[in-house]
Design a protein around this motif. Structure first.
Motif, PDB file in Angstrom:
ATOM      1  N   TYR A  31     -75.032 -34.811  10.600  1.00 31.89           N
ATOM      2  CA  TYR A  31     -73.664 -35.310  10.617  1.00 31.89           C
ATOM      3  C   TYR A  31     -72.683 -34.263  11.113  1.00 31.89           C
ATOM      4  O   TYR A  31     -72.905 -33.058  10.992  1.00 31.89           O
ATOM      5  CB  TYR A  31     -73.251 -35.767   9.214  1.00 31.89           C
ATOM      6  N   GLY A  98     -69.496 -38.437  10.481  1.00 32.09           N
ATOM      7  CA  GLY A  98     -70.043 -39.253  11.550  1.00 32.09           C
ATOM      8  C   GLY A  98     -71.351 -38.671  12.046  1.00 32.09           C
ATOM      9  O   GLY A  98     -71.540 -37.450  12.000  1.00 32.09           O
ATOM     10  N   TYR A 111     -66.703 -41.943  13.606  1.00 30.22           N
ATOM     11  CA  TYR A 111     -66.936 -41.685  12.187  1.00 30.22           C
ATOM     12  C   TYR A 111     -67.105 -42.987  11.437  1.00 30.22           C
ATOM     13  O   TYR A 111     -66.369 -43.942  11.649  1.00 30.22           O
ATOM     14  CB  TYR A 111     -65.769 -40.868  11.618  1.00 30.22           C
ATOM     15  N   ASP A 112     -68.100 -42.994  10.540  1.00 27.83           N
ATOM     16  CA  ASP A 112     -68.375 -44.218   9.806  1.00 27.83           C
ATOM     17  C   ASP A 112     -68.085 -44.106   8.313  1.00 27.83           C
ATOM     18  O   ASP A 112     -68.245 -45.080   7.582  1.00 27.83           O
ATOM     19  CB  ASP A 112     -69.830 -44.671  10.025  1.00 27.83           C
ATOM     20  N   SER A 113     -67.662 -42.945   7.876  1.00 25.22           N
ATOM     21  CA  SER A 113     -67.322 -42.769   6.466  1.00 25.22           C
ATOM     22  C   SER A 113     -66.025 -41.983   6.361  1.00 25.22           C
ATOM     23  O   SER A 113     -65.843 -40.991   7.086  1.00 25.22           O
ATOM     24  CB  SER A 113     -68.445 -42.022   5.724  1.00 25.22           C
ATOM     25  N   TRP A 114     -65.167 -42.417   5.435  1.00 24.95           N
ATOM     26  CA  TRP A 114     -63.846 -41.801   5.295  1.00 24.95           C
ATOM     27  C   TRP A 114     -63.530 -41.561   3.825  1.00 24.95           C
ATOM     28  O   TRP A 114     -63.878 -42.388   2.963  1.00 24.95           O
ATOM     29  CB  TRP A 114     -62.762 -42.709   5.888  1.00 24.95           C
TER      30      TRP A 114
END
Length: 124
Positions: A31, A98, A111-114
């Motif tokens: 990541y 990401g 990016y898939d997570s926040w």
């Protein structure tokens, strides 16, 4: 993946803040972890990124020389040390994760997570 951002606050121009982001839910070797910020009425913009494996770092021009991104590999924690803060740095700061297969993205699409965001306010 869960990301928990903290460390924001109110600081005078010229001051410093250290943001932290605790990551959990998986291993992050593949990541890229990043910081973005969003000021009222503006789009979310890239601030800095770090490859979790290897630790290579990348910065937006606006933050070069004033910030340092780092990560604690063992504690799964990322930090953003910001110095010489300016009123235009006022924003909500978000950490994001990401996959490296998308490269070191400077847009939110990578990016898939926040995390939930932490408010930074710089007074003049």
């Amino acid at each position: 993946v869960q990301l928990q951002a903290s460390g924001g606050g109110l600081v005078q121009a010229g001051g410093s803040l250290r943001l932290s982001c605790i990551a959990s839910g998986r291993t992050f070797d593949s990541y890229v972890m990043s910081w973005f910020r969003q000021a009222p009425g503006k789009e979310r913009e890239f601030v800095a990124a770090i490859r979790w494996s290897g630790g290579s770092t990348y910065y937006a021009d606006s933050m070069k020389g004033r910030s340092t991104i780092s990560r604690d590999y063992v504690k799964n924690t990322m930090h953003l040390q910001m110095n010489n803060l300016k009123p235009e740095d006022t924003a909500v700061y978000y950490c994001a994760a990401g996959p490296t297969r998308l490269g070191v993205a400077t847009t939110t699409l990578g990016y898939d997570s926040w995390g939930q965001g932490t408010q930074v306010t710089v007074s003049s």
